[in-house]
Design an enzyme around this catalytic site. Structure first.
Site, PDB file in Angstrom:
ATOM      1  CE  LYS A 195      63.977  27.026  25.442  1.00  0.00           C
ATOM      2  NZ  LYS A 195      64.504  28.360  25.194  1.00  0.00           N
ATOM      3  CG  PHE A 203      57.005  32.741  19.707  1.00  0.00           C
ATOM      4  CD1 PHE A 203      56.133  33.148  20.711  1.00  0.00           C
ATOM      5  CD2 PHE A 203      56.635  32.946  18.390  1.00  0.00           C
ATOM      6  CE1 PHE A 203      54.918  33.747  20.397  1.00  0.00           C
ATOM      7  CE2 PHE A 203      55.437  33.549  18.057  1.00  0.00           C
ATOM      8  CZ  PHE A 203      54.568  33.947  19.056  1.00  0.00           C
ATOM      9  CE  LYS A 219      64.162  25.833  20.120  1.00  0.00           C
ATOM     10  NZ  LYS A 219      64.013  26.801  19.052  1.00  0.00           N
ATOM     11  CG  ASP A 258      70.268  31.342  22.730  1.00  0.00           C
ATOM     12  OD1 ASP A 258      69.343  31.476  23.553  1.00  0.00           O
ATOM     13  OD2 ASP A 258      70.104  30.904  21.577  1.00  0.00           O
ATOM     14  CG  ASN A 261      67.514  38.840  17.691  1.00  0.00           C
ATOM     15  OD1 ASN A 261      66.444  39.332  17.357  1.00  0.00           O
ATOM     16  ND2 ASN A 261      67.817  38.593  18.949  1.00  0.00           N
ATOM     17  CE  LYS A 292      85.073  53.362  18.434  1.00  0.00           C
ATOM     18  NZ  LYS A 292      85.472  54.341  17.446  1.00  0.00           N
TER      19      LYS A 292
HETATM   20  N1  CTP Z   1      64.190  32.182  25.269  1.00  0.00           N
HETATM   21  C1  CTP Z   1      64.393  32.675  26.527  1.00  0.00           C
HETATM   22  N2  CTP Z   1      65.651  32.943  26.963  1.00  0.00           N
HETATM   23  C2  CTP Z   1      66.718  32.724  26.166  1.00  0.00           C
HETATM   24  C3  CTP Z   1      66.514  32.211  24.861  1.00  0.00           C
HETATM   25  C4  CTP Z   1      65.244  31.959  24.438  1.00  0.00           C
HETATM   26  O1  CTP Z   1      63.422  32.864  27.265  1.00  0.00           O
HETATM   27  N3  CTP Z   1      67.923  32.993  26.613  1.00  0.00           N
HETATM   28  C5  CTP Z   1      62.815  31.885  24.841  1.00  0.00           C
HETATM   29  C6  CTP Z   1      62.350  32.686  23.635  1.00  0.00           C
HETATM   30  O2  CTP Z   1      61.712  33.885  24.041  1.00  0.00           O
HETATM   31  C7  CTP Z   1      61.384  31.725  22.973  1.00  0.00           C
HETATM   32  C8  CTP Z   1      61.930  30.355  23.323  1.00  0.00           C
HETATM   33  O3  CTP Z   1      62.792  30.532  24.445  1.00  0.00           O
HETATM   34  O4  CTP Z   1      60.091  31.824  23.548  1.00  0.00           O
HETATM   35  C9  CTP Z   1      62.699  29.655  22.231  1.00  0.00           C
HETATM   36  O5  CTP Z   1      63.669  30.515  21.685  1.00  0.00           O
HETATM   37  P1  CTP Z   1      64.541  30.066  20.425  1.00  0.00           P
HETATM   38  O6  CTP Z   1      65.516  31.161  20.115  1.00  0.00           O
HETATM   39  O7  CTP Z   1      63.677  29.552  19.329  1.00  0.00           O
HETATM   40  O8  CTP Z   1      65.312  28.799  20.958  1.00  0.00           O
HETATM   41  P2  CTP Z   1      66.482  28.623  21.971  1.00  0.00           P
HETATM   42  O9  CTP Z   1      65.921  28.059  23.231  1.00  0.00           O
HETATM   43  O10 CTP Z   1      67.278  29.863  22.108  1.00  0.00           O
HETATM   44  O11 CTP Z   1      67.302  27.460  21.281  1.00  0.00           O
HETATM   45  P3  CTP Z   1      68.142  27.490  19.878  1.00  0.00           P
HETATM   46  O12 CTP Z   1      68.631  28.926  19.727  1.00  0.00           O
HETATM   47  O13 CTP Z   1      69.203  26.515  20.089  1.00  0.00           O
HETATM   48  O14 CTP Z   1      67.138  27.116  18.805  1.00  0.00           O
END
Ligand code: CTP
Length: 401
Positions: free
Chosen positions: A347, A329, A343, A279, A210, A289
């Site tokens: 979480k 975050f 969240k 995710d 990303n 490859k």
């Molecule tokens: N995070 C994490 N592990 C993951 C995904 C996210 O620990 N596999 C943590 C990120 O570091 C951040 C928080 O969860 O502190 C929220 O991440 P964000 O990308 O905003 O949300 P997601 O939980 O991934 O949900 P979505 O992508 O559906 O918004």
């Protein structure tokens, strides 16, 4: 005395503003700082080293190969000892050298060796200052974590009127005090910060990632170090320099980040998950490859572990240290508050720093951010500010908690 116990290095390059730096050195000494002055050989044409020696009470250094001093490697010993290094005035020439890592005198050599807080105060003719080359060098230095003090505009010694004037010594003194006399309100605390973008391999050549640069996480780690915490910086891919003064741990994928965070979470008082964690990852990773074939390609993805949620689960099971504060975050493009509150609950953390990627100046790669700090009983929307100020607000809020 605000600066007692602090060691300040003052670098002086060959600009007429060097005379103003005499006042700066005098102020610093009066506030209790141990001050060492390093001059470029040409700077000695503007102010005699004897002036700085008299004001600082220390040998003024400019000759790298001076054999008449006590036996230690001077640029290394001063670099190690310093709490802050300010080059004022910083000429176009010295900025260019520092941006490239050239070390051809005592000033530039010590600057490269030093790991402390660094400031430069550019001072030169307006044309030289505004020249794209100088501006690029300034941007490069900023990228390396050097704080660049904006020159003032006004009448210059060369007769021109414009930008390039070194700020008054009182202003430079305030900057140094502001940086060094920070309240050590995180002393004794252990802080774990994650930052950057994870990379999920498809094959030895490609990966899914990303746009995170790690700027926000690095600003948080820097803030914690400056406030006296012992900081571990667990970084995925970043494009910014690692913050000084932290233990740096590298993690490439979400799985590696999970391992590194979990291995350290029990000893942390504060955990801040600023990393942009994938995710999903490719379900099958090819060891060779992947060759292209006719037609489309479908890649099956599987979920990665949610690290923040894992920390929350541990807490629900009563397996986290008493009083540990966990901050996540949340990056959204719509329904910021609603999604971020969800969240926080899901979480099981103490605070979510929420930002909307679509807001001007917020999100990936910017030096600024616009966030809302969400806890169980509050949502505080902050103005657009630098990521460093956001980091400050986050710790202020955590300490209030
Ligand atoms: N995070 C994490 N592990 C993951 C995904 C996210 O620990 N596999 C943590 C990120 O570091 C951040 C928080 O969860 O502190 C929220 O991440 P964000 O990308 O905003 O949300 P997601 O939980 O991934 O949900 P979505 O992508 O559906 O918004």
């Amino acid at each position: 005395m605000k600066l007692s116990g602090k060691t300040v290095l003052i670098g002086i390059s060959a600009g007429i503003a060097a005379y103003k730096t005499c006042y700066l050195v005098s102020h610093l000494v009066q506030e209790g700082a141990e001050v060492h002055v390093i001059m470029t050989p040409n700077a000695r044409h503007f102010v005699d080293p004897l002036t700085f020696e008299t004001l600082s009470g220390n040998r003024c250094i400019s000759d790298t190969f001076d054999r008449d001093f006590e036996f230690d490697v001077k640029h290394v010993s001063l670099a190690k000892k310093a709490d802050l290094f300010m080059v004022a005035p910083a000429t176009a020439d010295v900025l260019a050298k520092m941006a490239c890592g050239i070390c051809d005198d005592m000033l530039t050599t010590t600057f490269l060796a030093a790991g402390c807080l660094k400031y430069v105060a550019p001072a030169m003719n307006t044309g030289m200052y505004l020249n794209e080359i100088t501006q690029k060098n300034i941007e490069t230095l900023k990228g390396y974590g050097v704080n660049v003090i904006e020159p003032a505009s006004g009448h210059l010694a060369c007769g021109d009127v414009g930008a390039g004037k070194m700020p008054e010594p009182e202003q430079l003194f305030d900057i140094i005090c502001g940086a060094l006399a920070r309240e050590q309100d995180l002393a004794g605390k252990s802080v774990l910060v994650t930052a950057g973008a994870t990379q999920e391999a498809m094959d030895p050549v490609r990966f899914i990632t990303n746009h995170s640069t790690g700027k926000m996480g690095a600003a948080i780690a820097k803030e914690a170090v400056e406030r006296g915490a012992s900081v571990t910086f667990v970084k995925a891919a970043t494009t910014v320099p690692d913050p000084e003064g932290c233990k740096v741990v590298k993690a490439v994928s979400a799985a590696e980040l999970l391992d590194e965070v979990m291995a350290r979470s029990d000893s942390a008082d504060i955990i801040i998950m600023a990393a942009a964690v994938a995710d999903y990852r490719p379900k099958n990773v090819s060891s060779d490859k992947m060759k292209k074939k006719d037609g489309d390609l479908t890649i099956e993805l599987e979920r990665t572990a949610d690290i923040l949620a894992e920390l929350g689960k541990k807490r629900a099971d009563g397996k986290t240290p008493e009083g540990q504060f966990v901050c996540g975050f949340s990056m959204e493009t719509k329904d910021l508050l609603e999604n971020s509150r969800a969240k926080l609950d899901k979480k099981n953390c103490d605070m979510i720093v929420a930002n909307n990627l679509k807001e001007e100046g917020a999100g990936f790669g910017h030096d600024t951010n616009k966030v809302t700090l969400i806890t169980r009983d509050s949502a505080e929307e902050l103005e657009l500010m630098s990521k460093q100020d956001v980091a400050r607000a986050i710790f202020d809020r955590i300490l209030q908690h």
